[in-house]
Design an enzyme around this catalytic site. Structure first.
Site, short mmCIF file in Angstrom:
data_model
loop_
_atom_site.label_atom_id
_atom_site.label_comp_id
_atom_site.label_asym_id
_atom_site.label_seq_id
_atom_site.Cartn_x
_atom_site.Cartn_y
_atom_site.Cartn_z
N GLU A 15 0.83 -1.21 0.00
CA GLU A 15 0.00 0.00 0.00
C GLU A 15 0.86 1.26 0.00
O GLU A 15 0.82 2.08 0.92
CB GLU A 15 -0.95 -0.02 1.19
CG GLU A 15 -1.91 -1.20 1.12
CD GLU A 15 -3.00 -1.19 2.17
OE1 GLU A 15 -2.78 -0.62 3.25
OE2 GLU A 15 -4.07 -1.77 1.92
N GLU A 43 -5.34 -8.47 -0.92
CA GLU A 43 -6.00 -8.30 0.38
C GLU A 43 -7.46 -7.99 0.15
O GLU A 43 -7.79 -7.13 -0.68
CB GLU A 43 -5.40 -7.13 1.19
CG GLU A 43 -4.07 -7.38 1.79
CD GLU A 43 -3.60 -6.24 2.68
OE1 GLU A 43 -4.44 -5.59 3.33
OE2 GLU A 43 -2.38 -6.00 2.71
C1 BG6 Z 1 -4.38 -3.10 4.85
C2 BG6 Z 1 -3.02 -3.46 5.37
O1 BG6 Z 1 -4.45 -1.75 4.67
O2 BG6 Z 1 -5.47 -3.33 5.68
C3 BG6 Z 1 -3.00 -4.59 6.38
O3 BG6 Z 1 -2.14 -3.77 4.31
C4 BG6 Z 1 -4.15 -4.40 7.35
O4 BG6 Z 1 -1.75 -4.63 6.99
C5 BG6 Z 1 -5.45 -4.42 6.58
O5 BG6 Z 1 -4.17 -5.32 8.37
C6 BG6 Z 1 -6.69 -4.29 7.43
O6 BG6 Z 1 -6.61 -3.17 8.25
P1 BG6 Z 1 -6.79 -3.28 9.83
O7 BG6 Z 1 -6.45 -1.95 10.32
O8 BG6 Z 1 -8.19 -3.67 10.04
O9 BG6 Z 1 -5.82 -4.33 10.26
#
Ligand code: BG6
Length: 484
Positions: free
Chosen positions: A188, A382
């Protein structure tokens, strides 16, 4: 058309959120080791959670307890990796995305020689994945740079960090190239302007008169140069390997069809894609440069930088997608949180327990938009929903909300593939519960696998299969043909 043969189904984690063992095996302090769990802070106020200062870092370093520094303990993937990989294999994973903690290899980022114990650890992990027939997808930098580089140089704001990163990458390519075909440079990369410390080790109180945002844009340029160098280095060192960029796809729609809302939205989306534009097209978009200039940001470049960026473009485009939002010029428009953003609320969408808007169609739109723009293979690296889970008396965990989230998103992926999008694979975030990147909570659960640990680190760390585990297993087994 359905999911192509050989589609890479799997899951993704990051070292700093999963491994734990923060001071084992010669590992140095990383920026994640000082990230603090703040139980009294509203989880919807992401800025308050990611805020950092030199004093807070000092205080954190004097305290070696793990209770309020959850990323130090993660879910102890470091010691459980065989068990966890076996569970991923049981689900049928074709691919597993993980990151390499820079500080296991170079504890302060500047050692002359890498730390052999760290290299050996990852080599064992890759050997185990090979044995289980799971393809690794490796992120070089996922929110875990050496704290020493952050404190000494103000992170990526200083050009000297480029060399440190290139040295780290070279060691990874040389040592792990025989196991790893797919690589990502910066997780990201766009997130630097939302949380500069986590992403790039920038400490706001060290930014001086120029201010934090100016440091961010300078740091970004350094990351673009580093990305260019490492893309070329990978091609020279590991023939056949592929380098991808990684973007937070923050899909934004206009709140209304008023032309002003549409124009404001257009800018938001251009700004979001600026980062991948540089790494795919090999040049800065003219309109973004113009905008930075107008806002008084001057990016210092050295002769040859733009050639490096032009010659080191990526092979594929990967991105995260969790939610969408809308944009409006109305200052009173109701807002709602998303993935480290505060967007304008969309009345047609429901939200997760953390207020993130659930929008599967937005994923299809993102896929079509990115493929049309870049004409490169895409990889969703993701996607998932953070939710509260309940363990029943018999130990079972029923999570229909998670199944529904994934099902609705997979159906939209299928439609995008049908429309002609080239999609290499999909890694859910995260296949196993881990520490949240933004709020440092454990109770924000993403996994198909439950981990017995609470927000303060209490629990046995025992892994259990949720209902969604069996559902995802079926989806993979049928290559997406059976999602019921
Ligand atoms: C993404 C990141 O932005 O979101 C991850 O690359 C992160 O590292 C994921 O865990 C979800 O966000 P959060 O804050 O709910 O863990």
């Amino acid at each position: 058309m359905s999911f192509p043969k050989g589609f890479l189904w799997g899951g993704a984690v990051a070292a700093n959120q999963a491994e734990g063992a923060w001071n084992a095996g010669g590992k140095g302090w990383s920026v994640a080791d000082v990230a603090t769990y703040k139980p009294d802070t509203d989880v919807k106020d992401y800025k308050a959670h990611v805020m950092i200062s030199s004093d807070a870092i000092k205080k954190a370093m004097e305290d070696t307890d793990e209770t309020f520094y959850p990323k130090r303990r993660g879910i102890d993937f470091y010691h459980h990796y065989k068990e966890d990989l076996a569970l991923f294999a049981e689900m049928g994973f074709k691919v597993f995305r993980l990151s390499i903690a820079w500080t296991r290899i170079f504890p302060t980022g500047e050692e002359a020689e890498p730390n052999e114990e760290g290299l050996a650890y990852y080599e064992d992990v890759f050997k185990e994945m090979k044995r289980l027939n799971i393809e690794p997808l490796v992120t070089l930098s996922h929110y875990e740079m050496p704290l020493a580089l952050s404190m000494k140089y103000n992170g990526w704001a200083d050009r000297r960090v480029i060399d440190c990163f290139v040295r780290f990458s070279r060691v990874c390519f040389e040592r792990f190239g025989k196991y790893v075909k797919y690589w990502l440079n910066f997780n990201e990369v766009d997130s630097i302007i939302r949380h500069s410390f986590i992403t790039a080790g920038i400490i706001p109180d060290l930014c001086g008169e120029k201010g934090e945002l100016a440091c961010c844009y300078q740091a970004l340029h350094h990351q673009f140069v580093a990305a260019g160098i490492t893309a070329r280095l990978l091609r020279e060192t590991v023939p056949g390997a592929q380098m991808g960029c990684m973007l937070t796809k923050l899909m934004t729609f206009p709140r209304t069809c008023a032309p002003e809302d549409v124009a404001a939205t257009q800018y938001k989306n251009l700004e979001n894609m600026f980062y991948s534009d540089v790494m795919v097209f090999g040049e800065y978009p003219r309109m973004i440069l113009r905008d930075l200039e107008k806002r008084g940001f001057e990016i210092k470049m050295e002769p040859g930088d733009l050639d490096i960026i032009r010659e080191g473009t990526v092979d594929f485009v990967s991105f995260s997608y969790y939610m969408s939002m809308t944009e409006s010029v109305d200052p009173n428009a109701e807002r709602t949180p998303g993935n480290t953003v505060l967007g304008v609320k969309n009345p047609y969408l429901s939200t997760s327990d953390w207020g993130w808007q659930v929008d599967p169609v937005g994923l299809r739109i993102s896929l079509i938009e990115l493929y049309d723009r870049y004409k490169k293979p895409l990889f969703i690296v993701e996607n998932g929903i953070g939710a509260k889970d309940t363990v029943e008396e018999d130990g079972s965990i029923h999570d229909p909300y998670r199944i529904e989230y994934f099902r609705s998103h997979f159906k939209e992926m299928e439609k995008a593939i049908d429309a002609g999008v080239e999609l290499m694979g999909y890694t859910s975030w995260a296949p196993i519960d881990l520490i949240s990147a933004s709020t440092n909570q454990m109770s924000k659960r993403y996994g198909f696998i439950y981990v017995d640990q609470d927000d303060c680190g209490k629990g046995t760390l025992k892994r259990s299969r949720k209902d969604s585990f069996y559902w995802y297993q079926k989806v993979i087994r049928t290559n997406g043909a059976d999602m019921e």
